[in-house]
Design an enzyme around this catalytic site. Structure first.
Site, PDB file in Angstrom:
ATOM      1  N   ASP A  61       0.822  -0.736  -0.246  1.00  0.00           N
ATOM      2  CA  ASP A  61      -0.223  -0.020   0.519  1.00  0.00           C
ATOM      3  C   ASP A  61       0.904   1.333   0.056  1.00  0.00           C
ATOM      4  O   ASP A  61       2.062   1.076   1.605  1.00  0.00           O
ATOM      5  CB  ASP A  61      -1.233  -0.185   1.504  1.00  0.00           C
ATOM      6  CG  ASP A  61      -1.838   1.040   0.876  1.00  0.00           C
ATOM      7  OD1 ASP A  61      -2.706   1.400   0.037  1.00  0.00           O
ATOM      8  OD2 ASP A  61      -2.441   1.971   2.527  1.00  0.00           O
ATOM      9  N   GLU A  84       5.659   5.136   3.782  1.00  0.00           N
ATOM     10  CA  GLU A  84       4.557   5.912   3.471  1.00  0.00           C
ATOM     11  C   GLU A  84       5.899   6.858   4.109  1.00  0.00           C
ATOM     12  O   GLU A  84       6.784   6.878   4.314  1.00  0.00           O
ATOM     13  CB  GLU A  84       4.301   6.281   4.743  1.00  0.00           C
ATOM     14  CG  GLU A  84       3.330   7.436   5.380  1.00  0.00           C
ATOM     15  CD  GLU A  84       3.241   8.842   4.962  1.00  0.00           C
ATOM     16  OE1 GLU A  84       1.884   7.649   4.061  1.00  0.00           O
ATOM     17  OE2 GLU A  84       2.986   9.896   5.071  1.00  0.00           O
ATOM     18  N   ASN A 133      10.424   8.262   0.466  1.00  0.00           N
ATOM     19  CA  ASN A 133       9.190   8.260  -1.247  1.00  0.00           C
ATOM     20  C   ASN A 133       9.550   6.746  -1.840  1.00  0.00           C
ATOM     21  O   ASN A 133      10.043   6.018  -1.987  1.00  0.00           O
ATOM     22  CB  ASN A 133      10.326   8.542  -2.032  1.00  0.00           C
ATOM     23  CG  ASN A 133       9.040   8.960  -3.110  1.00  0.00           C
ATOM     24  OD1 ASN A 133       8.972   8.583  -3.542  1.00  0.00           O
ATOM     25  ND2 ASN A 133       9.731  10.602  -4.172  1.00  0.00           N
ATOM     26  N   ASP A 192      -2.335  12.305  -2.664  1.00  0.00           N
ATOM     27  CA  ASP A 192      -2.271  13.752  -2.703  1.00  0.00           C
ATOM     28  C   ASP A 192      -2.847  13.828  -4.128  1.00  0.00           C
ATOM     29  O   ASP A 192      -1.893  13.872  -5.000  1.00  0.00           O
ATOM     30  CB  ASP A 192      -1.096  14.088  -1.578  1.00  0.00           C
ATOM     31  CG  ASP A 192      -0.167  14.171  -0.877  1.00  0.00           C
ATOM     32  OD1 ASP A 192      -1.849  13.395   0.335  1.00  0.00           O
ATOM     33  OD2 ASP A 192       0.794  13.765  -0.079  1.00  0.00           O
ATOM     34  N   LYS A 227      -1.868  22.121  -8.409  1.00  0.00           N
ATOM     35  CA  LYS A 227      -1.426  23.460  -8.866  1.00  0.00           C
ATOM     36  C   LYS A 227      -0.950  22.660 -10.037  1.00  0.00           C
ATOM     37  O   LYS A 227       0.020  21.755  -9.747  1.00  0.00           O
ATOM     38  CB  LYS A 227      -0.456  24.147  -7.923  1.00  0.00           C
ATOM     39  CG  LYS A 227      -1.195  25.156  -7.449  1.00  0.00           C
ATOM     40  CD  LYS A 227      -0.405  25.569  -6.308  1.00  0.00           C
ATOM     41  CE  LYS A 227      -0.849  26.298  -5.251  1.00  0.00           C
ATOM     42  NZ  LYS A 227       0.075  26.968  -4.067  1.00  0.00           N
ATOM     43  N   ASP A 269     -10.979  10.160  -5.082  1.00  0.00           N
ATOM     44  CA  ASP A 269     -12.602  11.173  -4.381  1.00  0.00           C
ATOM     45  C   ASP A 269     -11.673  12.786  -5.733  1.00  0.00           C
ATOM     46  O   ASP A 269     -13.172  13.476  -5.742  1.00  0.00           O
ATOM     47  CB  ASP A 269     -12.932  12.057  -3.192  1.00  0.00           C
ATOM     48  CG  ASP A 269     -11.791  12.419  -2.941  1.00  0.00           C
ATOM     49  OD1 ASP A 269     -10.501  11.661  -2.497  1.00  0.00           O
ATOM     50  OD2 ASP A 269     -12.028  13.605  -2.224  1.00  0.00           O
TER      51      ASP A 269
HETATM   52  C1  LIG Z   1      -4.770  11.835   1.509  1.00  0.00           C
HETATM   53  S1  LIG Z   1      -2.953  10.580   1.764  1.00  0.00           S
HETATM   54  C2  LIG Z   1      -4.037   9.372   1.570  1.00  0.00           C
HETATM   55  C3  LIG Z   1      -4.178   8.474   2.733  1.00  0.00           C
HETATM   56  C4  LIG Z   1      -4.248   6.964   2.979  1.00  0.00           C
HETATM   57  N1  LIG Z   1      -4.241   6.411   1.484  1.00  0.00           N
HETATM   58  C5  LIG Z   1      -5.721   7.013   2.817  1.00  0.00           C
HETATM   59  O1  LIG Z   1      -6.567   6.655   1.494  1.00  0.00           O
HETATM   60  O2  LIG Z   1      -6.870   7.328   4.032  1.00  0.00           O
HETATM   61  C6  LIG Z   1      -2.296  10.611   1.305  1.00  0.00           C
HETATM   62  C7  LIG Z   1      -1.109   9.885   1.602  1.00  0.00           C
HETATM   63  O3  LIG Z   1       0.230   9.412   0.824  1.00  0.00           O
HETATM   64  C8  LIG Z   1       1.913   9.820   1.561  1.00  0.00           C
HETATM   65  N2  LIG Z   1       2.310   9.501   0.311  1.00  0.00           N
HETATM   66  C9  LIG Z   1       2.412  10.841  -0.675  1.00  0.00           C
HETATM   67  N3  LIG Z   1       3.467  10.952  -1.874  1.00  0.00           N
HETATM   68  C10 LIG Z   1       4.250   9.742  -1.345  1.00  0.00           C
HETATM   69  C11 LIG Z   1       5.198   8.952  -1.749  1.00  0.00           C
HETATM   70  N4  LIG Z   1       5.849   9.661  -2.656  1.00  0.00           N
HETATM   71  N5  LIG Z   1       5.151   8.239  -1.429  1.00  0.00           N
HETATM   72  C12 LIG Z   1       5.383   7.602  -0.291  1.00  0.00           C
HETATM   73  N6  LIG Z   1       4.467   8.439   0.581  1.00  0.00           N
HETATM   74  C13 LIG Z   1       4.061   9.486   0.078  1.00  0.00           C
HETATM   75  C14 LIG Z   1       1.560  10.704   2.024  1.00  0.00           C
HETATM   76  O4  LIG Z   1       2.059  11.590   3.219  1.00  0.00           O
HETATM   77  C15 LIG Z   1      -0.086  10.787   2.515  1.00  0.00           C
HETATM   78  O5  LIG Z   1       0.181  10.140   4.305  1.00  0.00           O
END
Ligand SMILES: C[S@@+](CC[C@H](N)C(=O)[O-])C[C@H]1O[C@@H](n2cnc3c(N)ncnc32)[C@H](O)[C@@H]1O
Length: 209
Positions: free
Chosen positions: A35, A60, A87, A113, A117, A149
């Site tokens: 995940d 994460e 990352n 995320d 922009k 969403d």
């Molecule tokens: C909007 S949250 C969604 C969290 C979870 N998947 C959920 O559905 O509730 C997106 C998550 O992805 C992480 N994230 C963003 N870019 C990432 C990357 N390149 N590698 C690992 N995690 C990342 C962010 O820190 C954040 O915790």
């Protein structure tokens, strides 16, 4: 806590040592689900506690969340769940990860995320290079799940995956939820919020061919 972290920041070029599968999991031979962007990992805790026939790995980029999740795994003595900080693309590209990727049966990108922009679109986690990398290293038959969403983000992810000839979209009828990593259809934290607020959810499954 900061909600958004720039994944392209130089802070994430260096990655922690990636343990082997047998260091991560009690039974490294189980099917493995990854995940990406798992936040605090609540979804993966639900899955791992419910489904002992799979291993679950979360990646994460917010370090504090990963530290807390790792402590919780130890406290609860869960043997089929592991978290990595960084990352996701940088971690998976690491040589030590190649063997792990070969064992992955499915990957989920849940509510990534959106980076609305235009100048930030390159920060979105699903990028052609990353999908190309996954298409080279995942085994045939592996699945990729995307869910969001945000329609514009969905279109971007769908276009990126569909442009890769090694992935094919699966129709709902071709797909049996009971066989996959989430047979009881647990929801992620963001998904619960989206459902509560009656927002749309856009999702799709792809198979490596
Ligand atoms: C909007 S949250 C969604 C969290 C979870 N998947 C959920 O559905 O509730 C997106 C998550 O992805 C992480 N994230 C963003 N870019 C990432 C990357 N390149 N590698 C690992 N995690 C990342 C962010 O820190 C954040 O915790």
């Amino acid at each position: 806590m900061r909600q958004h972290v720039n994944p392209l920041s130089r802070n994430f070029t260096q990655i922690e040592r990636i343990p082997s599968l047998s260091e991560m999991f009690c039974d490294p031979k189980l099917n493995l689900h990854l995940d990406i962007g798992c936040a605090a990992g609540e979804f993966l805790f639900d899955l791992a506690l419910d489904n002992s026939s799979w291993n679950y790995l979360g990646i994460e980029i917010r370090e504090r969340l990963v530290k807390t999740a790792k402590l919780k795994v130890q406290e609860k003595e869960i043997k089929n769940l592991y978290f990595l900080f960084g990352n996701a693309y940088n971690i998976l590209k690491d040589v030590q990860c190649k063997l792990i990727i070969k064992n992955i049966k499915s990957v989920s990108f849940n509510f990534p995320d959106p980076w609305f922009k235009k100048r930030h679109i390159k920060r979105r986690v699903i990028q052609p290079e990353f999908i190309n990398f996954l298409s080279n290293f995942l085994q045939k038959g592996s699945l990729i799940f995307i869910k969001t969403d945000v329609k514009d983000l969905f279109d971007h992810m769908d276009c990126t995956l569909s442009s890769n000839l090694n992935f094919k979209k699966l129709e709902k009828n071709d797909f049996n939820y009971s066989d996959n990593f989430n047979p009881n259809q647990f929801k992620t934290s963001r998904e619960k919020y989206v459902l509560f607020n009656q927002l749309d959810i856009f999702e799709r499954v792809y198979i490596k061919i």
